[in-house]
Structures are given as structure tokens and as C-alpha cells.
Design a protein around this motif. Structure first.
Motif, PDB file in Angstrom:
ATOM      1  N   ASN A 233       0.823  -1.220   0.000  1.00  0.00           N
ATOM      2  CA  ASN A 233       0.000   0.000   0.000  1.00  0.00           C
ATOM      3  C   ASN A 233       0.854   1.265   0.000  1.00  0.00           C
ATOM      4  O   ASN A 233       0.544   2.244   0.683  1.00  0.00           O
ATOM      5  N   TYR A 235       3.122   4.435  -2.099  1.00  0.00           N
ATOM      6  CA  TYR A 235       2.898   5.408  -3.156  1.00  0.00           C
ATOM      7  C   TYR A 235       4.241   5.694  -3.826  1.00  0.00           C
ATOM      8  O   TYR A 235       5.158   6.221  -3.195  1.00  0.00           O
ATOM      9  N   CYS A 262       0.350  -1.315  -4.439  1.00  0.00           N
ATOM     10  CA  CYS A 262       0.945   0.020  -4.448  1.00  0.00           C
ATOM     11  C   CYS A 262       0.419   0.829  -5.630  1.00  0.00           C
ATOM     12  O   CYS A 262      -0.018   0.282  -6.638  1.00  0.00           O
ATOM     13  N   ARG A 263       0.468   2.149  -5.508  1.00  0.00           N
ATOM     14  CA  ARG A 263       0.166   3.051  -6.612  1.00  0.00           C
ATOM     15  C   ARG A 263       1.489   3.448  -7.256  1.00  0.00           C
ATOM     16  O   ARG A 263       2.313   4.109  -6.619  1.00  0.00           O
ATOM     17  N   ASN A 292      -0.880  -4.160  -7.985  1.00  0.00           N
ATOM     18  CA  ASN A 292      -0.499  -2.750  -8.019  1.00  0.00           C
ATOM     19  C   ASN A 292      -1.364  -1.990  -9.017  1.00  0.00           C
ATOM     20  O   ASN A 292      -1.918  -2.573  -9.952  1.00  0.00           O
ATOM     21  N   SER A 293      -1.469  -0.678  -8.839  1.00  0.00           N
ATOM     22  CA  SER A 293      -2.131   0.203  -9.799  1.00  0.00           C
ATOM     23  C   SER A 293      -1.055   0.982 -10.538  1.00  0.00           C
ATOM     24  O   SER A 293      -0.274   1.716  -9.918  1.00  0.00           O
ATOM     25  N   TYR A 294      -0.980   0.803 -11.867  1.00  0.00           N
ATOM     26  CA  TYR A 294       0.075   1.414 -12.669  1.00  0.00           C
ATOM     27  C   TYR A 294      -0.493   2.582 -13.468  1.00  0.00           C
ATOM     28  O   TYR A 294      -1.467   2.436 -14.202  1.00  0.00           O
TER      29      TYR A 294
END
Length: 311
Positions: A233, A235, A262-263, A292-294
Motif C-alpha cells: 500500500n 505510493y 501500491c500506486r 499494483n495500480s500502474y
């Protein structure tokens, strides 16, 4: 570890105040630690707001350091700096804060090495940890190349020579560290070493390098069979115009790093991982990405030699 801090420090409320005015017990953090070095029971040090220009060596276990307001510990040593014999001091003698202790809690403290970019001065460490069960909460770590070193180090350097490092009084079977809601910045390998570390809800910010050279967040040297670094989690951010930053490269062949939920910013290179110029590293490293968010301008590549779960 949570039970230790929740019970032992309440049971033994020994406390000192560090600050710049006459009402405080100490004006220097190192002075306070040294003065209390023979006290075995838990101690809490309250550090009042201000800048503390000192390099700190923490060898005492069962210590809490709690900052109030803006507390900045600032060092400026760098690897190419010459010692009294005209020799470079090397990476591991540069740390603003060195820890070789167990059961340490630090909160709301900024740890800085402001020596400058690695291209000009070489490596310059803000934190070097050789301790165990160390927790950082709401702390800031600022530097450029090699901001955070998490021991243990490899046995020798790549050329076979020993490392020059601070005295290590206690070798711990495990070197576990936790970072909670911390801010960490740097350019090259700015989180590195062989320790077992968990980063929860932290911001990892890549800074600009001269001539737009590529950057690297991690450079793990995980011993074979150990857990390495886990980022959950978090950034993954950068200064404006930063690009081509890799999530990591292996300082040693069994590097073990996971980024989970993770972002991840668009400054991350589409390959995401680098093998440090050795394809044989691809056979031994453990690099994972999970959920993850890419934020990418182009689709995220699937890399065959990396364990990826992108759901």
C-alpha cells in the motif's frame, strides 16, 4: 514487538527531554543516548522541534525517540570524503543515523544526509540499520544515492575486499525493520541492503538525476532464503520530469523484493526491473508485483523472468 512497547515503556516510564532550551535535560541527541548507555530498562526520549546537526550512533536497546513538531537530524558525510589518512571514508561511514540495537521505536523524525548528488560526492547514507525489531513511524528520510541501508551487508565487497563500516557490537540473527507511513526520497539504490523490511503506506519519491540518467528505488542484497523487502500500500512518486526509474536491481544475486497493492507512477520504466547487466541474476532473484495500480502512458509489459500478479 507491539506488546514490548505497549507494556514495557508504560511499566518503566523513564523519560528525558532533548531540546535547545535550558529547560531540557539534553541539547544533543547523541549526548542523551551516551549518557543513558548504562541504563538497561526502557527509556523514552522526547525530542523538541529544531535542527540537530549531528551524526548519531545508537547502540542501546529498548529505546523510543519521539519527535514533537519538526525535528530534523542532519548529516553531510559522503563516500568520497577523505579521512585523516587521506583515504575515502566509503559509503557505510557516512550515515546520519546508525543503529545497532534491538527494540527501537522512532516517530515523527526527519533524518537527512544533505551532502548532495552521488554523481558529485558518491554515496551518502541517511540511515544505516544493523539492528533488529526497529520501527519507524511517520518519519522522513532524505538523501540522494543510498539514502537507506538495511543491514546485514554482504560478507565482502564485489572486489573481495572488506567493507569499512561502524563498529558492530551485536550481530542479530534477524534484522527486521518496519516503516509505517514514512516518506523516503532518493535517486539511485535509495533503499538497499540485506535486511528484512516491511514498508506500510509509505511514499517513495524519486528525485531528478543530472542528465536525466535512470534511477533505481531498491538494490537488495538479500541472503539466500531470506524475505527481503515488502512494500505494501505504498505510493511510488517522483519529481516533475523524472522518468525511467526502475523498481529495483539486484546488488547481490538473491535479491528479494515485493511491491503489493501500491500506486505506481508513470515515471517507472515500462520494464520496471533491471538485472544490473547480468542475465544470470534473472535465475536467482525474487521480484514480485501483486495487485499494483500502474499509471503508465503505455501498457505495462509482462516480464517473463519476474513473478507478477497484476489482477
Amino acid at each position: 514487538m507491539g506488546n514490548f512497547f505497549n507494556e514495557a515503556f508504560v511499566r518503566n516510564p523513564l523519560q528525558f527531554v532533548i531540546g535547545k532550551n535550558k529547560s531540557c535535560d539534553f541539547t544533543s541527541i547523541q549526548e542523551a543516548l551516551t549518557h543513558c548507555s548504562n541504563i538497561e530498562k526502557p527509556i523514552t526520549f522526547i525530542i523538541l522541534s529544531g535542527e540537530y546537526n549531528e551524526n548519531i550512533f545508537l547502540y542501546q536497546s529498548n529505546r523510543k525517540l519521539l519527535g514533537i513538531g519538526t525535528v530534523r537530524i542532519i548529516g553531510n558525510k559522503y563516500a568520497r570524503q577523505l579521512d585523516d589518512h587521506g583515504c575515502e571514508i566509503g559509503t557505510f561511514q557516512t550515515a546520519t543515523l546508525f543503529i545497532n540495537a534491538e527494540n527501537v521505536w522512532m516517530e515523527n523524525i526527519e533524518i537527512v544526509n544533505n551532502a548532495g548528488h552521488g554523481e558529485a560526492v558518491g554515496q551518502a547514507v541517511a540511515l544505516y540499520n544493523e539492528g533488529n525489531e526497529v520501527i519507524f513511524k511517520n518519519c522522513l528520510f532524505k538523501g540522494f544515492q543510498d539514502t537507506i541501508c538495511l543491514g546485514p551487508l554482504p560478507d565482502v565487497q564485489k572486489d573481495g575486499t572488506p567493507f569499512s563500516k561502524p563498529e558492530i557490537i551485536m550481530d542479530y540473527p534477524k534484522n527486521r525493520v518496519t516503516f509505517i507511513h514514512c516518506y523516503i526520497e532518493g535517486t539511485v539504490d535509495f533503499i538497499f541492503g540485506g535486511g528484512e523490511a516491511q514498508f506500510e503506506g509509505c511514499e517513495l519519491k524519486s528525485l531528478n538525476r543530472p542528465n536525466n540518467q535512470p534511477g533505481y528505488i531498491t538494490a537488495a542484497s538479500t541472503p539466500n532464503g531470506k524475505k527481503g523487502f515488502l512494500f505494501s500500500n505504498c505510493y511510488i512518486t517522483a519529481d516533475p520530469n523524472v522518468a525511467n526509474v526502475y523498481l529495483g536491481r539486484p546488488w547481490r544475486p538473491y535479491a528479494n523484493v515485493t511491491f503489493s497493492q501500491c500506486r505506481v507512477g508513470s515515471h517507472i520504466h515500462s520494464d520496471r526491473w533491471d538485472d544490473w547487466g547480468k542475465k544470470e541474476n534473472r535465475e536467482t532473484v525474487t521480484y514480485r508485483e501483486s495487485k499494483n495500480s500502474y499509471f503508465q502512458k503505455s501498457p505495462v509489459k509482462k516480464i517473463e523472468w519476474i513473478q507478477i500478479e497484476t489482477e
